[in-house]
Design a protein around this motif. Structure first.
Motif, PDB file in Angstrom:
ATOM      1  N   GLY A  13      16.097  51.418  59.588  1.00  0.00           N
ATOM      2  CA  GLY A  13      15.087  51.760  60.357  1.00  0.00           C
ATOM      3  C   GLY A  13      15.678  52.105  61.687  1.00  0.00           C
ATOM      4  O   GLY A  13      16.659  51.874  62.249  1.00  0.00           O
ATOM      5  N   THR A  14      14.834  53.328  62.144  1.00  0.00           N
ATOM      6  CA  THR A  14      15.044  53.829  63.469  1.00  0.00           C
ATOM      7  C   THR A  14      15.069  52.950  64.549  1.00  0.00           C
ATOM      8  O   THR A  14      13.983  52.251  64.754  1.00  0.00           O
ATOM      9  CB  THR A  14      14.363  55.049  63.831  1.00  0.00           C
ATOM     10  OG1 THR A  14      14.228  56.046  62.962  1.00  0.00           O
ATOM     11  CG2 THR A  14      14.757  55.806  64.896  1.00  0.00           C
ATOM     12  N   PRO A  15      16.081  52.777  65.450  1.00  0.00           N
ATOM     13  CA  PRO A  15      16.112  51.577  66.640  1.00  0.00           C
ATOM     14  C   PRO A  15      15.199  52.337  67.541  1.00  0.00           C
ATOM     15  O   PRO A  15      14.732  53.496  67.646  1.00  0.00           O
ATOM     16  CB  PRO A  15      17.538  51.866  67.193  1.00  0.00           C
ATOM     17  CG  PRO A  15      18.089  52.444  65.967  1.00  0.00           C
ATOM     18  CD  PRO A  15      17.401  53.352  65.184  1.00  0.00           C
ATOM     19  N   ILE A  16      14.850  51.382  68.566  1.00  0.00           N
ATOM     20  CA  ILE A  16      13.725  51.718  69.638  1.00  0.00           C
ATOM     21  C   ILE A  16      14.444  51.498  71.121  1.00  0.00           C
ATOM     22  O   ILE A  16      15.017  50.278  71.022  1.00  0.00           O
ATOM     23  CB  ILE A  16      12.445  51.115  69.507  1.00  0.00           C
ATOM     24  CG1 ILE A  16      11.726  51.639  68.301  1.00  0.00           C
ATOM     25  CG2 ILE A  16      11.760  51.504  70.860  1.00  0.00           C
ATOM     26  CD1 ILE A  16      11.722  50.735  67.008  1.00  0.00           C
ATOM     27  N   VAL A  17      14.575  52.237  72.111  1.00  0.00           N
ATOM     28  CA  VAL A  17      15.302  52.107  73.164  1.00  0.00           C
ATOM     29  C   VAL A  17      14.391  52.168  74.292  1.00  0.00           C
ATOM     30  O   VAL A  17      13.510  53.203  74.135  1.00  0.00           O
ATOM     31  CB  VAL A  17      16.750  52.916  73.268  1.00  0.00           C
ATOM     32  CG1 VAL A  17      16.246  54.301  73.381  1.00  0.00           C
ATOM     33  CG2 VAL A  17      17.325  52.569  74.475  1.00  0.00           C
ATOM     34  N   ASP A  18      14.503  51.165  75.226  1.00  0.00           N
ATOM     35  CA  ASP A  18      13.761  51.517  76.453  1.00  0.00           C
ATOM     36  C   ASP A  18      14.787  51.371  77.806  1.00  0.00           C
ATOM     37  O   ASP A  18      15.831  51.791  77.669  1.00  0.00           O
ATOM     38  CB  ASP A  18      12.804  50.289  76.553  1.00  0.00           C
ATOM     39  CG  ASP A  18      13.374  48.760  76.817  1.00  0.00           C
ATOM     40  OD1 ASP A  18      14.495  48.683  76.834  1.00  0.00           O
ATOM     41  OD2 ASP A  18      12.674  47.996  76.554  1.00  0.00           O
ATOM     42  N   ARG A  19      14.092  51.047  78.745  1.00  0.00           N
ATOM     43  CA  ARG A  19      14.918  51.014  80.103  1.00  0.00           C
ATOM     44  C   ARG A  19      16.254  50.245  80.037  1.00  0.00           C
ATOM     45  O   ARG A  19      17.358  50.662  80.405  1.00  0.00           O
ATOM     46  CB  ARG A  19      14.083  50.821  81.273  1.00  0.00           C
ATOM     47  CG  ARG A  19      14.928  50.952  82.417  1.00  0.00           C
ATOM     48  CD  ARG A  19      13.875  50.784  83.697  1.00  0.00           C
ATOM     49  NE  ARG A  19      12.819  51.623  83.764  1.00  0.00           N
ATOM     50  CZ  ARG A  19      11.845  51.746  84.441  1.00  0.00           C
ATOM     51  NH1 ARG A  19      11.917  50.432  85.714  1.00  0.00           N
ATOM     52  NH2 ARG A  19      10.859  52.481  84.395  1.00  0.00           N
ATOM     53  N   THR A  20      15.983  49.081  79.199  1.00  0.00           N
ATOM     54  CA  THR A  20      17.357  48.140  79.282  1.00  0.00           C
ATOM     55  C   THR A  20      17.783  47.790  78.230  1.00  0.00           C
ATOM     56  O   THR A  20      18.893  47.091  77.751  1.00  0.00           O
ATOM     57  CB  THR A  20      17.086  46.909  80.046  1.00  0.00           C
ATOM     58  OG1 THR A  20      15.870  46.277  79.729  1.00  0.00           O
ATOM     59  CG2 THR A  20      16.863  47.449  81.868  1.00  0.00           C
ATOM     60  N   ASN A  21      16.782  47.711  77.118  1.00  0.00           N
ATOM     61  CA  ASN A  21      17.172  46.970  75.732  1.00  0.00           C
ATOM     62  C   ASN A  21      16.831  47.845  74.433  1.00  0.00           C
ATOM     63  O   ASN A  21      16.581  49.016  74.635  1.00  0.00           O
ATOM     64  CB  ASN A  21      15.897  45.908  75.649  1.00  0.00           C
ATOM     65  CG  ASN A  21      16.164  44.755  76.719  1.00  0.00           C
ATOM     66  OD1 ASN A  21      17.120  44.405  77.045  1.00  0.00           O
ATOM     67  ND2 ASN A  21      14.992  44.328  77.259  1.00  0.00           N
ATOM     68  N   LEU A  22      17.598  47.333  73.298  1.00  0.00           N
ATOM     69  CA  LEU A  22      17.390  47.805  72.036  1.00  0.00           C
ATOM     70  C   LEU A  22      16.636  47.084  71.131  1.00  0.00           C
ATOM     71  O   LEU A  22      16.854  45.913  71.130  1.00  0.00           O
ATOM     72  CB  LEU A  22      18.695  48.254  71.512  1.00  0.00           C
ATOM     73  CG  LEU A  22      19.509  49.476  72.038  1.00  0.00           C
ATOM     74  CD1 LEU A  22      20.989  49.550  71.554  1.00  0.00           C
ATOM     75  CD2 LEU A  22      18.855  50.792  71.507  1.00  0.00           C
ATOM     76  N   TYR A  23      15.997  47.584  70.142  1.00  0.00           N
ATOM     77  CA  TYR A  23      15.017  46.917  69.305  1.00  0.00           C
ATOM     78  C   TYR A  23      15.387  47.311  67.977  1.00  0.00           C
ATOM     79  O   TYR A  23      15.292  48.616  67.735  1.00  0.00           O
ATOM     80  CB  TYR A  23      13.555  46.687  69.648  1.00  0.00           C
ATOM     81  CG  TYR A  23      13.333  46.274  71.085  1.00  0.00           C
ATOM     82  CD1 TYR A  23      12.997  44.993  70.945  1.00  0.00           C
ATOM     83  CD2 TYR A  23      13.161  47.196  72.083  1.00  0.00           C
ATOM     84  CE1 TYR A  23      12.723  44.666  72.318  1.00  0.00           C
ATOM     85  CE2 TYR A  23      12.909  46.944  72.998  1.00  0.00           C
ATOM     86  CZ  TYR A  23      12.482  45.568  73.421  1.00  0.00           C
ATOM     87  OH  TYR A  23      12.256  44.873  74.967  1.00  0.00           O
ATOM     88  N   PHE A  24      15.797  46.831  67.053  1.00  0.00           N
ATOM     89  CA  PHE A  24      16.250  47.482  65.466  1.00  0.00           C
ATOM     90  C   PHE A  24      16.002  46.224  64.448  1.00  0.00           C
ATOM     91  O   PHE A  24      16.055  44.878  64.731  1.00  0.00           O
ATOM     92  CB  PHE A  24      17.472  48.034  65.580  1.00  0.00           C
ATOM     93  CG  PHE A  24      18.630  47.176  65.737  1.00  0.00           C
ATOM     94  CD1 PHE A  24      19.251  46.376  64.808  1.00  0.00           C
ATOM     95  CD2 PHE A  24      19.045  47.121  67.030  1.00  0.00           C
ATOM     96  CE1 PHE A  24      20.349  45.567  65.091  1.00  0.00           C
ATOM     97  CE2 PHE A  24      20.116  46.180  67.201  1.00  0.00           C
ATOM     98  CZ  PHE A  24      20.734  45.533  66.443  1.00  0.00           C
ATOM     99  N   GLY A  25      15.844  46.623  63.340  1.00  0.00           N
ATOM    100  CA  GLY A  25      15.735  45.623  62.344  1.00  0.00           C
ATOM    101  C   GLY A  25      16.833  46.095  61.174  1.00  0.00           C
ATOM    102  O   GLY A  25      16.783  47.335  60.955  1.00  0.00           O
TER     103      GLY A  25
END
Length: 676
Positions: free
Chosen positions: A306-318
């Motif tokens: 799955g495509t990761p998601i990046v914000d100002r400080t963190n990464l989210y991925f499954g």
């Protein structure tokens, strides 16, 4: 008749938005045209866009209108906001569409990508991303670039212009040969230089360091693989370029691709400085955009698809290990890890307060974004393979053959269910719009709260529907590149000022990028430490008095009264005070002699010279004359005893004054005698 002529002219001009390779199949034989980025001139683009808006306002339609008729659009309670017909080769067809920020990317089967501004229909650029048949994932955005992921690399392009990203770099080489006013240098195309690049020539000393300012400029005229030839221009008339001199230049090297350490398993995402991507070797990497070096890697139990998601400080991925992960993007430190009961193939949906995880364990999870704590779970009968859509507090989740489920984003409660399924497009006021595929595609208008069907229109030529949630708009795309944007009838119509602003912003970005690069170069030049200046051993030859002594040692001989800078003046000997010109006659400033100074010195114990003997004789003579004068005064005083006391006192005071004056004169006239 006039409107039809105007529309016809616009049709011819609108085709200029597509590169020649897309209009002419024979143009694909030219590599430069296949991979180049075609841009329209700003005035022509504005004129074409204005004519398009006027044509829509006049009720005229173009080839894109076959996607939906005017009657069908009116039944949907929508308006035709803009439309565009992309010209493609006969064998070329649209394979997918992706919306990222304000760019709508249209992919074709030859891996051509056309970037269209989603809310105006302006074609920003068109480019071949990869060879036909190669898998292209993404794209993703940061503030400046768009990232397209292929098997072993990431292509980096300017998101507004489509030009390859570049970075400023200092290149250095040496002069190999000088022939009159031309020179051959040891830098070529393999190093990134091209014709018309300007290098500055510096003279080197014995240890290979630059001796001063540039002595000449070299403008490249012929560039080979490892060498280049150019024309020399002298900057210092007395210096002539010769073999071994250094050449140096600040140039912009293209950053077309970032190589990956392993084949990518998902689309790469990026911030301003780093790329984050999962690989097929069960690792997750953080790479530098410019240099390409690895900042860190994170081992995962299974592949991340799955495509990761990046914000100002963190990464989210499954991952396919069934875990949803949140970690810091700077040092991969885990914030939280949530485990599901099956692999995760779909993308996560990250909302301001929650993270929604669709899993193949036939469940949709809602997690707290900060802690990863599970808030609710909704089970289905089929695995979840698609990311949910969020609109107005409702989640639209496609669950395989079960159809479309609409859930409350707050507690996961099912609001309504549509067994026929459908792709959520947008919500206009209180109605939601769904695209139902199959052999007979349709657009269904339903009540957003209850799912009640209000109308169904045929969309037989519609292949893809893209929701623009931020603007409450829908972009429909056909297999031949026909695009139409729909908005609510209550929404304001597209104005020429909005089109002109988009075009102006694109041109501003080009200018701003050049200005920013120049500013960074000047700042780097100011912050660079200046090389230490070499001391000239022969500098003393240029001084006025180079034969004068430079010794700082204490003088030998003399009276010992010479003081060096920074040293205290020597104390005077006993009975021989030193009187400065500025302090002459200032008796209070004379220091009292110390006991140590009263001891006789070696100089005082020496035999007196003839000058000293003469001064002693003169002093004795003066003393004898003073005694005789005092005796005469005593005799005159005895003779005048009969006078009054007042006259005696006056005469006595006068005599004392005369004695003091004569003594002062004697001291000033002969201080050496007084010392004796």
């Amino acid at each position: 008749m006039e409107v039809s002529t105007t529309v016809a002219n616009w049709r011819r001009r609108s085709t200029r938005a597509i590169p020649p390779a897309a209009r002419n199949p024979q143009a694909q034989t030219e590599p430069a045209e296949r991979e180049g980025v075609e841009h329209m001139r700003c005035p022509r683009r504005i004129l074409a866009a204005l004519v398009m808006v006027l044509a829509i306002a006049a009720g005229e339609t173009t080839r894109a209108a076959v996607l939906l008729s005017d009657d069908a659009i009116a039944r949907l309670g929508a308006q035709r906001y803009w439309e565009l017909a992309l010209t493609m080769d006969p064998a070329e067809a649209v394979t997918r569409t992706v919306l990222v920020d304000d760019n709508l990317y249209v992919f074709t089967n030859v891996n051509r990508v056309v970037a269209v501004h989603a809310m105006t229909g302006i074609v920003r650029w068109s480019r071949i991303i990869a060879d036909p048949g190669q898998t292209v994932r993404g794209p993703s955005h940061n503030d400046t670039y768009a990232f397209f992921t292929t098997g072993g690399s990431v292509t980096v392009l300017d998101r507004r212009t489509g030009e390859a990203a570049s970075h400023r770099r200092t290149l250095r080489g040496v002069v190999i040969q000088v022939l009159h006013d031309t020179a051959i240098v040891s830098i070529g195309a393999d190093h990134g230089v091209k014709g018309d690049d300007v290098f500055r020539v510096y003279r080197l000393n014995e240890v290979g360091e630059e001796t001063g300012e540039a002595i000449a400029e070299l403008r490249l005229e012929s560039v080979q693989a490892r060498t280049s030839r150019g024309h020399l221009t002298r900057l210092i008339s007395t210096e002539k370029t010769r073999s071994g001199d250094r050449v140096q230049a600040e140039i912009h090297l293209p950053l077309d691709r970032v190589k990956l350490p392993f084949a990518a398993s998902c689309a790469a995402v990026a911030d301003e400085h780093r790329i984050y991507v999962g690989a097929a070797n069960q690792r997750f990497y953080s790479l530098d955009i410019i240099q390409g070096f690895q900042h860190w890697q994170l081992m995962t139990p299974n592949t991340v698809s799955g495509t990761p998601i990046v914000d100002r400080t963190n990464l989210y991925f499954g991952g396919q290990d069934g875990r949803a992960v949140s970690c810091t993007k700077s040092d991969r430190r885990a914030n939280w890890i949530f485990e599901t009961d099956g692999p995760i193939f779909a993308d996560l949906l990250v909302a301001p307060e929650h993270v929604y995880v669709p899993s193949s364990d036939r469940s949709l999870y809602c997690l707290e974004r900060a802690t990863g704590r599970r808030i609710w779970r909704q089970r289905f009968d089929d695995p979840l393979m698609r990311k949910p859509d969020l609109s107005d507090g409702r989640l639209y989740q496609q669950a395989g053959d079960q159809g479309l489920f609409v859930l409350s984003a707050e507690n996961g409660e099912q609001l309504w269910h549509r067994p026929e399924g459908g792709r959520f497009l947008a919500q206009f006021e209180k109605d939601s719009y769904l695209l139902v595929g199959g052999d007979m595609p349709q657009i269904v208008r339903v009540n957003a709260a209850t799912g009640e069907i209000k109308d169904v229109v045929g969309a037989y030529d519609v292949l893809f529907g893209v929701p623009v949630h931020a603007e409450q708009a829908i972009v429909l795309c056909g297999p031949r590149g026909d695009l139409v944007c729909l908005r609510s009838q209550s929404a304001p119509r597209l104005k020429p000022a909005a089109i002109a602003e988009v075009l102006r912003d694109d041109e501003k970005m080009k200018i701003a990028a050049r200005i920013e690069a120049d500013q960074k170069a000047r700042l780097a030049a100011r912050q660079a430490p200046e090389p230490p200046k070499e001391e000239d051993d022969l500098a003393w030859l240029y001084e006025d008095d180079w034969l004068s002594s430079r010794s700082t040692a204490t003088p030998v001989g003399g009276r010992g009264l010479v003081s060096l800078p920074g040293e205290a003046a020597p104390k005077p000997s006993a009975g021989k005070p030193v009187v400065n010109d500025a302090a002459a006659g200032d008796e209070d400033d004379e220091p009292a002699p110390d006991e140590e100074d009263s001891a006789p010195s070696d100089e005082d114990s020496e035999e007196p010279t003839s000058d000293e003997e003469e001064s002693e004789d003169e002093a004795e003579a003066e003393e004898e004359s003073d005694e005789e004068k005092a005796g005469a005064d005593d005799e005159s005083a005895d003779e005048e005893e009969d006078t009054g006391d007042e006259s005696d006192e006056e005469e006595t005071s006068e005599e004392e004054e005369e004695d003091e004056e004569s003594g002062t004169d004697d001291e000033e006239s002969d201080p050496e005698g007084e010392d004796e």
